[in-house]
Design an enzyme around this catalytic site. Structure first.
Site, short mmCIF file in Angstrom:
data_model
loop_
_atom_site.label_atom_id
_atom_site.label_comp_id
_atom_site.label_asym_id
_atom_site.label_seq_id
_atom_site.Cartn_x
_atom_site.Cartn_y
_atom_site.Cartn_z
N HIS A 162 28.11 -17.95 -58.38
CA HIS A 162 28.13 -16.60 -57.83
C HIS A 162 28.53 -15.54 -58.87
CE1 HIS A 162 27.69 -18.76 -54.15
NE2 HIS A 162 27.87 -17.71 -53.39
N HIS A 210 -11.81 -11.46 -61.58
CA HIS A 210 -11.84 -12.41 -60.47
C HIS A 210 -12.92 -12.01 -59.46
CE1 HIS A 210 -7.87 -12.62 -62.32
NE2 HIS A 210 -7.75 -13.83 -61.85
N HIS A 218 -13.12 -18.26 -59.08
CA HIS A 218 -11.90 -17.51 -58.77
C HIS A 218 -11.58 -16.48 -59.85
CE1 HIS A 218 -7.66 -16.68 -57.87
NE2 HIS A 218 -7.44 -16.88 -59.15
N GLU A 235 16.53 -12.06 -50.05
CA GLU A 235 16.64 -11.08 -51.13
C GLU A 235 15.28 -10.65 -51.66
OE1 GLU A 235 18.04 -14.12 -51.21
OE2 GLU A 235 20.18 -13.72 -50.86
#
Lengths: 744, 744
Positions: free
Chosen positions: B553, B105, B342, B490
């Site tokens: 859950h 890149h 890129h 999280e």
């Protein structure tokens, strides 16, 4: 497939187990299962200066807003008392159900009951007796733990899915009122929420679907697709990254019919949000391109809430976030505004105190007669809404026959007869190609024949090869197009696709990134599987075969991790026929998502592969043995099936009887008859070698205790692909050596 | 463990494979491996009104900022020419390496070379000959695909890890210059990036670690901990949800020494960011509580960049985002400002055109002498910085003996002798308890003896049971505390913990949520494993045993999914001794993360379990057979080990010879000798039954082709836990029936 008449379909849809497959609803003549609006409940006058964010005091809000007819009627003194009674009914149904289950989350329903009441009683257009009526407004409780709010509302509104006995069975085995909202258990629930942030992202998908279908099918004289998507999300959802991803896209796409209520109660499980969440949500959403309104008194400010909704509807080029400041556990004298009311039953003593405090003399689960009577109108009203829409559709159908047929097929999930013939097939003479490229041929072939096929990539369209060449980009001003540009937002992408899939059975969304980045979106993919959203996950660069990008980009454990997940199909096709076969199964599985792991590198078109073989999950592609007694079985998937085939060629030259089996989808193989499985993997043949450029975890299931699994049980490396294969021993030589050792 | 003198350690740290374990560095007397500042490179004068966001024109920026001594020196005409030459050196090293590899890149390094130059040449404090010097400034390239930028800078700065030959071996097998930055391959690289958004979140962790250690150890007369954390992130990182999560926390915590450069180049892989990313990043970051500065001319505006850094340093109570508008592929006449630059080599023709365009007459990989000479000073300067810090530390040590010893143990990763004795042990008479509660006993015991132990939960502290009772909350104004409140974030949590773990060997971060929500943070957990960050993941509510919350859950496939992941330890302890054993192994494994799956529900303390047993991964907890010939082997983990033990009791009553084996960690069992494994799982005994409340996927490895795995291969359900266990057949009766069938 048998036809189903639509009234029967509507009923069938009420039960998970009797829901017919997409193809089973292939009845061109019926219409009454579609349906809606024009019933003049709330007519909204656009506000003149509503596009700017403003913070208002409750009193200011009350005076500045013109009430609609419905709002005026409800605004009278008598009516306000009744509304409060209705709101308290919602609160106590939640309190009582949680108390009886001794499990659940009463705090949110108690705080959000006012906005819930206004939405379901005054604003939303739905038909309680046909929860699947196409043009209904969608509601998503992104803060899914507060599901008793939604169950109470569905109950009051007259949905058959939530009767009193269902409320009494909250969170019990096989009840329709599980611990979090589940679309597959409870008609009236649109999507499955609970894992935070998913719901708001699903809602973005629902609103995208509406905007897309409206752009494709609405006519100057008929807005046949025309509904809102409402969401309630809490502080937890707001903290999750997925919510920011999806809301950034919602702003970018200008989803003006998406209205999100942010339950700003300042409490999360760990206590006051001050301890971890002090950002300005308002400012962030302004940055995301949303219209933002603050309702300061969400507890009793009914007019404020109404005014905010009115303002939100007037802003047509942006989604709106209505920040509603509420008190969690409102009404509980000792537990309101504390985390203790978030996720536990109040306890008998506090329930009594709350009854006292809110002046609630009734038995548990009681709905007062006047409240019942007030809500009863939604059954006839809903039927009228649907009937009016049906009439509208009839007119539309006469004038726009082709469009009507296409829209109907999307609503009903009908696949055009013979669609699968569009899939390309290949012979061993066809050019070698990467399965990501072969996938693009399939995607483009399918888009031509499937009216509900749309999707895109998380900023890797040119690597994932996912562009539909005959379509432009779905954008704010070109929403009729089908290439969705998700940006680098894998998690949001997955959840948005869940919303699209669950909007209409005939919408078939696909989405794409590198296979390794399923790690970013796994929570959304699991909800695809759980909530029976048939999303197609196009996952390229599926192994060390991607080469130089190195271990951060090379999946190792990902095949195993999806093979272990329930209700999802994990495919790793080896060539063109297998890629087409994977797409065929994926399209047919509207209630089970599919993951396609595709190669970056070129692969030959192998003799023996087939679309039909893929449907069996595991099948023999070549065999020189007889009597189902090969000396050795070589098993492979994807790019390594070629290695197995080459090894077989060599071994056969040396006189071995060798079978080569493609295990393109373990789940499908598991579903075959014992006879079939024995015909592919005879138990007497224990000399089995597998090869796959990924973790060997789980392969014992196929190669058995005495077989050998060749794979990669470490992270990858950055180097040209061929070099890594060689260094890691994923080679023809390794297969031959193992085969000889086991079969000698 | 042997002691290592610190110069040797510094050298050893340069190589992945010779890096000693934490315990091996247990040398109290050595100091020179720690080390630095006070070398007056850039002295910053606080700006008077710098705390407000402002957009500036380049010219405005140039006149409004007072240059530091170093900046003044470099600002002269001659120097500017040299700087441009240095910047072009960086560009061409990147161009040439990508060209030679024909992979990589080039676009980002070409656009970000100016800010990279200023950071490494003018701003950052480091010692190239000891990349692990403790008080160095940290740099994270969150846009990891642009790694040639960092490799070029490390090369110029004199790091031994990136010599010319390493640049020439970019992206090749076993090179130190892999396709994305990998801390375990390249000394000088702090964390492993590439998967977008991870790096900025790691940087938040690095800055948290600095703020925490500074608060604990700095004295009014000695700022012994004092460094900045710099990041470069791109549009891709900005779109990822994880970045928003982590940046929201950085704002909340007021991490004033975190300075992030946002490479605002408007190009991502799919083209102009207009197609998917039109939010106002500036506004969003203001909402997140950051100071925001815009450098409009990132291509040649050196003074603008310098002024922005100065301003950022003056803002001490907020992290700063410096939006630097650049041109991707700057200098390439035909490819600059397009996605084509890129992620692909420019191609020989465009490389020539770029050489022409930028006036670069040199051979590939050439560093002009004056540039070399200019950078050469960093070797003696870096040595001085470290020496001065060492001298400072010596003074500190004399005055603050205890603190110095503790800080040194954190820097060197020494565990106090006998620390493991703090872990609780249990007998079968000890009270039954949930392993999440037993885990809390361990966490609190460890926090007392391990000075670098800190962590927290994603808004589930009271459910995960992760609060350290003797400490307060790590907050903006109490950063010396150790309970980290991550909010419902999280993914950000996991990546922040990676940053903490990789800041100092002796920092041992733990983090927590429900086991099912590892799906939200799996990408960060995988990077823990790959980058050898010994994070401890405390994952409670580990099965259907959580009951009413239901299938959203209840983890099913999660144990299997981590067992398949390389270099991570998956533990599922059955009781108190096993929980303590899991923590013991987790703390010792500083280069391998651990996941502890813990129960919500009470479990008995089983006879036969032990801390030592856990270290072997699988071990016999009871057996009434002799000669290694049981009739049947019952295998279980976690909450189901009790079921196996009860079934064994029943079977033994009927005269069966039964062995019960706990498979608490499959990875550890795999690492045992063949003899040991045979002693636990004799190959002659094929009657084997496993029971685990999760997917059976992978259990064939233990029960073999003729055994039976009892588990759950569907999603869970919402109901009281006992009911679900019964309905799903996770019962003593099922084990007994299977055992009888197999052993009859």
């Amino acid at each position: 497939m048998a036809s189903t008449s639509s009234p029967a379909l509507s009923q069938a849809l009420l039960s998970r187990h009797s829901l017919p497959s997409a193809a089973a609803t292939n009845n061109q003549s019926s219409l009454s299962s579609l349906s809606l609006p024009s019933f003049p409940r709330i007519k909204i006058s656009p506000l003149s200066s509503s596009v700017f964010h403003r913070r208002r005091t409750p009193s200011g809000a009350r005076t500045s807003v013109r009430a609609s007819a419905a709002v005026e009627a409800l605004g009278s003194t008598t009516e306000t008392a009744l509304i409060e009674k209705s709101v308290n009914t919602i609160r106590f149904l939640a309190i009582d159900a949680v108390e009886k289950a001794n499990s659940g989350h009463p705090g949110l329903p108690m705080g959000c009951a006012p906005m819930g009441h206004i939405l379901y009683d005054e604003v939303m257009r739905y038909n309680p007796k046909n929860p699947y009526w196409f043009n209904r407004d969608r509601f998503v409780l992104s803060a899914g733990h507060g599901c008793m709010l939604q169950y109470a509302l569905l109950h009051l509104a007259g949905y058959d899915s939530v009767r009193e006995e269902d409320l009494r069975n909250f969170r019990q085995w096989e009840s329709r009122t599980p611990g979090h909202p589940e679309n597959f258990e409870t008609p009236g629930v649109e999507v499955t929420t609970g894992p935070l942030g998913q719901g708001i992202a699903n809602a973005v998908g629902l609103a995208l679907a509406e905007k897309h279908l409206a752009a494709r099918f609405n006519k100057p004289d008929s807005e046949i697709v025309d509904h809102y998507t409402y969401v309630i999300l809490g502080d937890g959802c707001q903290m999750e990254g997925i919510a920011n991803e999806a809301c950034s896209l919602a702003g970018h796409w200008g989803l003006g019919k998406l209205i999100a209520f942010y339950d700003d109660n300042h409490i999360s499980i760990d206590g006051d949000t001050e301890i971890a969440f002090t950002e300005s949500v308002d400012t962030r959403f302004e940055g995301l391109g949303w219209h933002v309104i603050w309702v300061k008194n969400g507890n009793t400010g009914y007019d404020e809430i109404r005014a905010a909704i009115k303002e939100a509807k007037a802003v047509k080029d942006k989604p709106t976030l209505i920040k509603v400041t509420t008190t969690i556990g409102y009404g509980s004298p000792n537990k309101a505004n504390s985390y203790s009311v978030h996720g536990s039953a109040l306890g008998a003593k506090e329930v009594d105190a709350t009854r006292q405090n809110l002046g609630w003399p009734y038995e548990p689960f009681h709905v007062p007669d006047d409240v019942k009577k007030h809500w009863n109108r939604h059954i006839p009203d809903g039927a009228s809404l649907e009937a009016e829409w049906n009439a509208k559709f009839s007119k539309y159908e006469k004038k726009y026959k082709e469009e009507a047929a296409e829209l109907k097929s999307i609503i009903k999930g009908e696949l055009p007869i013979g669609w699968e013939k569009a899939l390309p097939t290949y012979t061993p003479d066809s050019a070698a190609d990467a399965t990501r490229n072969l996938s693009q041929q399939c995607l483009n072939a399918l888009a031509k024949v499937l009216p509900g096929f749309l999707g895109g990539s998380a900023d890797l369209a040119s690597s994932n090869m996912t562009l539909l060449k005959m379509f432009g980009d779905f954008q704010k001003n070109t929403p009729e197009e089908r290439n969705v540009r998700f940006g680098v937002r894998e998690h949001g992408m997955g959840a948005i696709c869940n919303g699209i899939a669950l909007h209409s059975t005939g919408l078939i969304p696909y989405c794409a990134t590198f296979f390794v980045f399923t790690d970013y979106m796994r929570a959304a993919m699991r909800i695809s599987a759980l909530s029976e959203a048939g999303v197609i996950y196009v996952m390229t660069h599926d192994s060390i075969g991607l080469g130089e990008d190195g271990p951060t980009h090379q999946p190792i454990e990902h095949l195993a991790s999806f093979r272990a997940m329930p209700n999802i199909l994990m495919f790793r096709p080896a060539d063109g026929n297998e890629t087409a076969g994977a797409y065929k199964v994926a399209v047919l599985n509207r209630k089970r998502p599919s993951v396609l792991a595709l190669s970056r590198q070129k692969l030959p078109q192998l003799p023996g592969t087939s679309i039909d073989g893929v449907a069996k999950g595991g099948y023999t592609i070549s065999d020189n043995s007889s009597g189902n007694k090969p000396d050795v079985i070589l098993a492979g998937t994807g790019s390594e099936l070629e290695i197995a085939a080459k090894a077989a060629d060599e071994l056969r030259k040396e006189g071995k009887k060798v079978r080569v089996v493609s295990f393109v989808s373990w789940e499908l193989f598991d579903e075959q008859s014992e006879e079939y499985k024995e015909s592919v993997l005879p138990s007497a043949v224990t000399a089995r070698v597998s090869i796959e450029a990924g973790s060997t975890f789980g392969w014992e299931k196929i190669v058995g205790s005495r077989g050998k699994a060749i794979g990669i049980d470490r992270f990858g490396a950055s180097a040209p692909a061929g070099k890594i294969y060689k260094e890691f021993g994923i080679t023809v030589e390794a297969v031959i050596a193992a085969a000889k050792e086991l079969s000698s």
